[in-house]
Design a protein around this motif. Structure first.
Motif, PDB file in Angstrom:
ATOM      1  N   UNK A 251      23.610  42.687  54.750  1.00  0.00           N
ATOM      2  CA  UNK A 251      22.438  42.210  54.022  1.00  0.00           C
ATOM      3  C   UNK A 251      21.948  40.938  54.698  1.00  0.00           C
ATOM      4  N   UNK A 252      20.660  40.884  54.944  1.00  0.00           N
ATOM      5  CA  UNK A 252      20.080  39.710  55.596  1.00  0.00           C
ATOM      6  C   UNK A 252      19.101  39.036  54.644  1.00  0.00           C
ATOM      7  N   UNK A 253      19.372  37.761  54.350  1.00  0.00           N
ATOM      8  CA  UNK A 253      18.467  36.946  53.535  1.00  0.00           C
ATOM      9  C   UNK A 253      17.558  36.160  54.484  1.00  0.00           C
ATOM     10  N   UNK A 254      16.255  36.402  54.388  1.00  0.00           N
ATOM     11  CA  UNK A 254      15.248  35.646  55.162  1.00  0.00           C
ATOM     12  C   UNK A 254      15.747  35.345  56.579  1.00  0.00           C
ATOM     13  N   UNK A 255      16.047  36.401  57.296  1.00  0.00           N
ATOM     14  CA  UNK A 255      16.661  36.308  58.624  1.00  0.00           C
ATOM     15  C   UNK A 255      15.700  36.830  59.680  1.00  0.00           C
ATOM     16  N   UNK A 256      15.665  36.150  60.813  1.00  0.00           N
ATOM     17  CA  UNK A 256      14.874  36.613  61.946  1.00  0.00           C
ATOM     18  C   UNK A 256      15.787  37.103  63.071  1.00  0.00           C
ATOM     19  N   UNK A 257      15.464  38.259  63.609  1.00  0.00           N
ATOM     20  CA  UNK A 257      16.124  38.744  64.821  1.00  0.00           C
ATOM     21  C   UNK A 257      15.100  38.919  65.939  1.00  0.00           C
ATOM     22  N   UNK A 258      13.837  38.965  65.575  1.00  0.00           N
ATOM     23  CA  UNK A 258      12.730  38.943  66.529  1.00  0.00           C
ATOM     24  C   UNK A 258      11.905  37.704  66.207  1.00  0.00           C
ATOM     25  N   UNK A 259      11.757  36.827  67.186  1.00  0.00           N
ATOM     26  CA  UNK A 259      11.131  35.527  66.938  1.00  0.00           C
ATOM     27  C   UNK A 259       9.692  35.460  67.457  1.00  0.00           C
ATOM     28  N   UNK A 260       9.076  36.627  67.642  1.00  0.00           N
ATOM     29  CA  UNK A 260       7.691  36.647  68.116  1.00  0.00           C
ATOM     30  C   UNK A 260       6.766  35.939  67.144  1.00  0.00           C
ATOM     31  N   UNK A 261       6.982  36.166  65.844  1.00  0.00           N
ATOM     32  CA  UNK A 261       6.123  35.585  64.804  1.00  0.00           C
ATOM     33  C   UNK A 261       6.956  34.646  63.933  1.00  0.00           C
TER      34      UNK A 261
ATOM     35  N   UNK B  31      20.982  28.529  70.488  1.00  0.00           N
ATOM     36  CA  UNK B  31      20.089  29.092  69.467  1.00  0.00           C
ATOM     37  C   UNK B  31      18.618  28.881  69.839  1.00  0.00           C
ATOM     38  N   UNK B  32      18.258  27.662  70.190  1.00  0.00           N
ATOM     39  CA  UNK B  32      16.862  27.372  70.519  1.00  0.00           C
ATOM     40  C   UNK B  32      16.395  28.181  71.723  1.00  0.00           C
ATOM     41  N   UNK B  33      17.215  28.262  72.740  1.00  0.00           N
ATOM     42  CA  UNK B  33      16.806  28.954  73.965  1.00  0.00           C
ATOM     43  C   UNK B  33      16.801  30.479  73.797  1.00  0.00           C
ATOM     44  N   UNK B  34      17.847  31.021  73.240  1.00  0.00           N
ATOM     45  CA  UNK B  34      17.977  32.467  73.176  1.00  0.00           C
ATOM     46  C   UNK B  34      17.136  33.106  72.081  1.00  0.00           C
ATOM     47  N   UNK B  35      16.857  32.354  71.039  1.00  0.00           N
ATOM     48  CA  UNK B  35      16.083  32.924  69.926  1.00  0.00           C
ATOM     49  C   UNK B  35      14.629  32.477  69.971  1.00  0.00           C
ATOM     50  N   UNK B  36      14.362  31.207  69.775  1.00  0.00           N
ATOM     51  CA  UNK B  36      12.989  30.739  69.682  1.00  0.00           C
ATOM     52  C   UNK B  36      12.252  30.745  71.024  1.00  0.00           C
TER      53      UNK B  36
ATOM     54  N   UNK C 137       6.677  38.718  57.732  1.00  0.00           N
ATOM     55  CA  UNK C 137       6.305  39.631  58.812  1.00  0.00           C
ATOM     56  C   UNK C 137       7.338  39.618  59.922  1.00  0.00           C
ATOM     57  N   UNK C 138       7.839  38.433  60.240  1.00  0.00           N
ATOM     58  CA  UNK C 138       8.843  38.307  61.296  1.00  0.00           C
ATOM     59  C   UNK C 138      10.125  39.028  60.920  1.00  0.00           C
ATOM     60  N   UNK C 139      10.565  38.868  59.669  1.00  0.00           N
ATOM     61  CA  UNK C 139      11.777  39.543  59.211  1.00  0.00           C
ATOM     62  C   UNK C 139      11.589  41.058  59.217  1.00  0.00           C
ATOM     63  N   UNK C 140      10.407  41.511  58.845  1.00  0.00           N
ATOM     64  CA  UNK C 140      10.125  42.953  58.808  1.00  0.00           C
ATOM     65  C   UNK C 140      10.182  43.552  60.208  1.00  0.00           C
ATOM     66  N   UNK C 141       9.527  42.906  61.148  1.00  0.00           N
ATOM     67  CA  UNK C 141       9.494  43.419  62.520  1.00  0.00           C
ATOM     68  C   UNK C 141      10.897  43.424  63.128  1.00  0.00           C
ATOM     69  N   UNK C 142      11.651  42.367  62.870  1.00  0.00           N
ATOM     70  CA  UNK C 142      13.019  42.308  63.380  1.00  0.00           C
ATOM     71  C   UNK C 142      13.889  43.411  62.811  1.00  0.00           C
ATOM     72  N   UNK C 143      13.651  43.774  61.548  1.00  0.00           N
ATOM     73  CA  UNK C 143      14.443  44.820  60.922  1.00  0.00           C
ATOM     74  C   UNK C 143      14.276  46.171  61.574  1.00  0.00           C
ATOM     75  N   UNK C 144      13.157  46.384  62.241  1.00  0.00           N
ATOM     76  CA  UNK C 144      12.913  47.659  62.905  1.00  0.00           C
ATOM     77  C   UNK C 144      13.809  47.867  64.128  1.00  0.00           C
ATOM     78  N   UNK C 145      14.470  46.800  64.569  1.00  0.00           N
ATOM     79  CA  UNK C 145      15.280  46.878  65.781  1.00  0.00           C
ATOM     80  C   UNK C 145      16.664  47.463  65.523  1.00  0.00           C
ATOM     81  N   UNK C 146      17.095  47.491  64.259  1.00  0.00           N
ATOM     82  CA  UNK C 146      18.419  48.031  63.951  1.00  0.00           C
ATOM     83  C   UNK C 146      18.416  49.548  64.114  1.00  0.00           C
TER      84      UNK C 146
END
Length: 611
Positions: free
Chosen positions: A373-383, A464-469, A509-518
């Motif tokens: 379960x992910x609470x307000x989590x980003x895995x894609x940082x495009x948005x 974290x800053x380099x690899x994610x954001x 929107x960012x959390x939604x888009x990231x969720x599509x990657x699983x």
């Protein structure tokens, strides 16, 4: 008879809805002058508290770097408008036309020609009636809105800006307009002016005293108090769910909470909170506590309580937090319960780490987490929202240089960055209340938690800053962890992906888009409110709502349009999802079981280390 808004000679009673001119006249000049002298004395103490650590070399100002970036950003906006004289003239004409329109409307109202009702004021900064009834203050307010709208429009209509520069320019304009609001200054805020007159300046004496205290508390930096900290104690009246610390290492403590039901779900529940803040946001008090609620639903709850790092932890990176945090907790849970598989929750950056760890586990053929379960989590940082303003190569390099000395980033830096995302709500109201009104802030557990910041270990934060954001490597299948290249598509377990509609930190929107990657089944749910209130929303409160069951494989906007809205908390919806995956129950478990001896009572000692 006096005109409306005025008083007759010798009569200090104002018409209904207006303020008497007497409210703006100092009653005791001698006391007022004495208080001004005392105010200057307290202001001198504040200045000394700011200067002393700088003279000793304990504080090195880095304000020039963001200022330089702001000037550079605005120069690119200016280049567009000034490169064409006609374009520049049109922009100036637009502003002047708005000013003239405002002036004409003001004259018409003052002369009685315009009696139409004014639109309701929805900005709480301008709640005092004199913002409408006093022509001087009304002029200031309207001029402020016109100018700030015009400045925002300049950014919006600037062509040729790359997306990052445009984003930064819009963010900087919001910061400047929030700071320059007439509500933030005594001479331009009727409420503050009347407060100063009514107290003969005593409010300013108290305010400057508080300012000196807050700079001293921040050791040369302003530690803005948002809540009355004296009313709260971690483990006393917040973070009070009963449990035990059953294991610890250099990176974290693992807490197991006492059961409150005779039977519990066979699969334990492991919570991975963010290390940017402390875990007790999920255990503020018994009425708001997600942890207590989960225990009451029959979960055996384990929580990772991260260390508040210092120089010893400078080299602790993401692999360290994954191995010595999540994997250590999994081993601890297995020892305490005999269960190898768990249900896992990750909150914010804790969720990002959980996702990376799950991808790593998939590479290593480890199956220890059955649902995530992910609470307000980003895995894609495009948005990724306004926090991206602070992330480019130059700014990250500056942060890394600042961390090199102590081995960590001071928690106040991150707290300030988060507050700047909503400066009109989280900075300037407290500046006005504390330092200009001279009033203590109200006790508020959420804001107490917000100010209880943690440091970030240098290696961890840089990664974290380099690899994610900056590079967005996790979403692109490029993140390297423990010698493996991570792919979120390798995660096949069921995922519950919770976002919050008004989240400024991890946009929905960012959390939604990231969720599509699983790579497995993903249940996306969007709660009402923001990053905290959207998560910490117990069913008993009856607040907000959540959306679920939107169309599969849709774009975010289409999902929102087609989703089902349900009033109240999403917590029962999540619990039903967990039970649908596995509802086998066993007798309730005591903390530590037979193999682990409890170390100390919850919430433990790590969480009580303050900066």
């Amino acid at each position: 008879m006096a005109d409306k808004g005025k008083t007759t000679a010798g009569n200090d009673q104002a018409e209904p809805g207006t303020t008497s001119a007497e409210a703006y006249v100092v009653k005791d000049p001698e006391v007022f002058a004495r208080n001004l002298a005392r105010m200057l004395e307290e202001l001198g103490k504040a200045a000394s508290a700011w200067v002393e650590p700088r003279e000793k070399g304990e504080v090195v100002d880095t304000v020039s770097e963001p200022m330089a970036d702001m000037v550079k950003t605005f120069s690119k906006v200016g280049e567009y408008w000034l490169s064409d004289p006609k374009r520049a003239l049109d922009a100036q004409t637009s502003l002047l036309t708005s000013y003239f329109g405002m002036w004409s409307a003001s004259v018409a109202r003052m002369s009685g020609e315009d009696t139409s009702p004014r639109p309701p004021n929805r900005d709480k900064r301008f709640a005092d009636p004199d913002w409408e009834n006093n022509p001087f203050f009304e002029f200031l307010k309207n001029a402020y809105f016109i100018t700030s709208d015009w400045a925002n429009k300049l950014v919006d209509e600037s062509e040729g800006l790359d997306p990052h520069t445009r984003h930064k320019a819009a963010f900087y304009v919001r910061q400047i307009t929030s700071a320059l609001s007439p509500a933030n200054f005594i001479a331009t805020n009727p409420e503050l002016y009347k407060e100063m007159v009514a107290s003969n300046g005593e409010n300013l004496v108290k305010g400057m005293h508080m300012l000196a205290e807050d700079i001293a508390a921040g050791k040369g930096e302003l530690r803005l108090r948002q809540s009355d900290a004296s009313k709260f104690k971690v483990g006393g009246n917040i973070a009070v769910s009963p449990g035990k610390v059953i294991a610890q290492n250099e990176v974290c403590q693992v807490i197991q909470y006492d059961p409150s039901t005779e039977t519990v779900l066979k699969r334990p529940l492991m919570i991975v909170p963010p290390w940017i803040n402390k875990f007790y946001i999920l255990d503020l008090n018994p009425k708001k506590s997600f942890i207590k609620w989960a225990v009451d639903q029959g979960h055996t709850v384990f929580v990772i309580s991260w260390v508040n790092p210092d120089q010893r932890h400078a080299g602790k990176d993401w692999e360290s937090y994954s191995r010595e945090g999540i994997s250590f907790a999994l081993d601890t849970i297995e020892k305490a319960t005999g269960e190898r598989e768990v249900n896992a929750i990750g909150y914010c950056v804790g969720g990002t780490l959980l996702a990376a760890t799950l991808a790593l586990h998939a590479q290593e053929k480890v199956q220890r987490i059955a649902t995530a379960t992910f609470f307000t989590t980003q895995t894609d940082f495009t948005y990724a929202g306004d926090l991206k303003v602070f992330v480019d190569e130059a700014q990250i390099s500056a942060i890394e240089n600042a961390m090199e000395k102590n081995g960590y980033l001071d928690g106040s830096k991150m707290a300030t960055a988060f507050n700047m995302l909503r400066a009109s709500d989280l900075i300037w109201p407290y500046v006005v209340n504390n330092y200009l009104k001279g009033k203590d802030p109200m006790p508020f557990d959420l804001l107490y938690w917000n100010s209880d910041a943690t440091r970030m270990a240098a290696a961890n934060h840089s990664y974290y800053l380099r690899n994610c954001y900056l590079e967005n490597n996790l979403s692109q299948g490029k993140m390297q962890l423990a010698g493996k290249t991570l792919n979120l598509g390798d995660i096949k377990i069921p995922v519950y992906n919770l976002a919050a509609r008004e989240d400024h930190i991890a946009p929905a929107r960012s959390a939604y888009i990231g969720g599509k990657l699983f790579g497995g089944d993903v249940t996306y749910v969007m709660s009402g409110s923001g990053h905290i209130a959207g998560v910490v929303n117990p069913p008993s409160s009856g607040k907000y709502q959540f959306w679920s069951d939107g169309p599969a494989h849709a774009e975010f906007e289409d999902w929102v349009a087609g989703a089902v809205e349900t009033p109240g908390s999403w917590w029962p919806h999540w619990h039903a999802w967990i039970r649908a995956a596995s509802d086998e129950e066993v007798p309730a478990r005591k903390p530590g079981g037979k193999k682990l001896k409890p170390i100390e009572d919850a919430p433990g000692s790590y969480v009580q280390v303050r900066i």
